[in-house]
Design an enzyme around this catalytic site. Structure first.
Site, mmCIF file in Angstrom:
data_model
loop_
_atom_site.group_PDB
_atom_site.id
_atom_site.type_symbol
_atom_site.label_atom_id
_atom_site.label_comp_id
_atom_site.label_asym_id
_atom_site.label_seq_id
_atom_site.Cartn_x
_atom_site.Cartn_y
_atom_site.Cartn_z
ATOM 1 N N ALA A 85 0.850 -1.197 0.000
ATOM 2 C CA ALA A 85 0.000 0.000 0.000
ATOM 3 C C ALA A 85 0.879 1.237 0.000
ATOM 4 O O ALA A 85 2.049 1.198 0.413
ATOM 5 C CB ALA A 85 -0.925 0.008 1.219
ATOM 6 N N ASP A 86 0.321 2.340 -0.465
ATOM 7 C CA ASP A 86 1.005 3.616 -0.410
ATOM 8 C C ASP A 86 -0.036 4.707 -0.213
ATOM 9 O O ASP A 86 -1.134 4.628 -0.789
ATOM 10 C CB ASP A 86 1.801 3.872 -1.693
#
Length: 206
Positions: A85-86
């Site tokens: 995730a970012d």
């Protein structure tokens, strides 16, 4: 205990993402990517010229997933589903990264004060050759902040490891007048969307 093949790898150093996965009962091991050292990071988080924020956060998350999948093979780890995730904070189309020092943190807080900004979190779940991805957007409105409050906040350690210079789960929660979207997404992992991706990959939730 869930069967071993339902355990996933989390390719993230974020303690908040770990807490959120535990909240929904997902068992995981950390698969950490190199982010410094003589060879540099395994995934660069530099923004490409004229790259829109939505495309940027989705691309970086995909690249993290690809690097994690390769690392799983190189390190001879058991093959499992991988989650990456970012999170990116955006105001007026401008990406706010992690502030490098107090002056930059103060500038970010002043930019957010009394304004509505966007928090984009992209999530990738990958298994074998299959990839599932979603990018979730939340709108966050800050109250108008006094300079004294900004200076006091930026004198704490909290702003410096977080995109946009604040964390909704920390002291900055007192600055937030309104949110539209996912509270957990602002923390770094939108749980509803993440659960949907994991179930598509065959990971049971609840």
């Amino acid at each position: 205990m869930k069967p071993p093949d339902h355990k996933i790898y989390l390719a993230s150093k974020s303690p908040r993402r770990r807490e959120l996965l535990r909240q929904i009962g997902v068992e995981f091991e950390l698969l950490l990517l190199r982010d410094q050292g003589p060879r540099g990071p395994e995934v660069s988080e530099d923004v490409h010229p004229n790259e829109p924020p939505h495309e940027y956060v989705a691309r970086v998350t995909r690249e993290k997933a690809e690097a994690a999948s390769k690392a799983m093979v190189w390190r001879r780890l058991p093959m499992r589903t991988v989650l990456t995730a970012d999170t990116t904070v955006v105001i007026d189309g401008r990406i706010l990264g992690k502030p490098a020092d107090p002056p930059e943190a103060v500038a970010m807080m002043r930019a957010l004060s009394g304004r509505t900004h966007q928090v984009l979190t992209s999530v990738v779940v990958s298994r074998d050759e299959q990839v599932w991805q979603t990018t979730q957007r939340s709108d966050v409105t800050f109250a108008t902040l006094s300079d004294a409050a900004i200076q006091a906040y930026c004198a704490t350690p909290e702003p410096y490891d977080k995109a946009g210079g604040y964390g909704i789960q920390g002291m900055a929660a007192v600055f937030i007048a309104n949110i539209g979207g996912s509270h957990s997404g602002i923390m770094g992992l939108p749980l509803h969307e993440t659960a949907q991706l994991l179930m598509q990959a065959g990971i049971p939730i609840l």
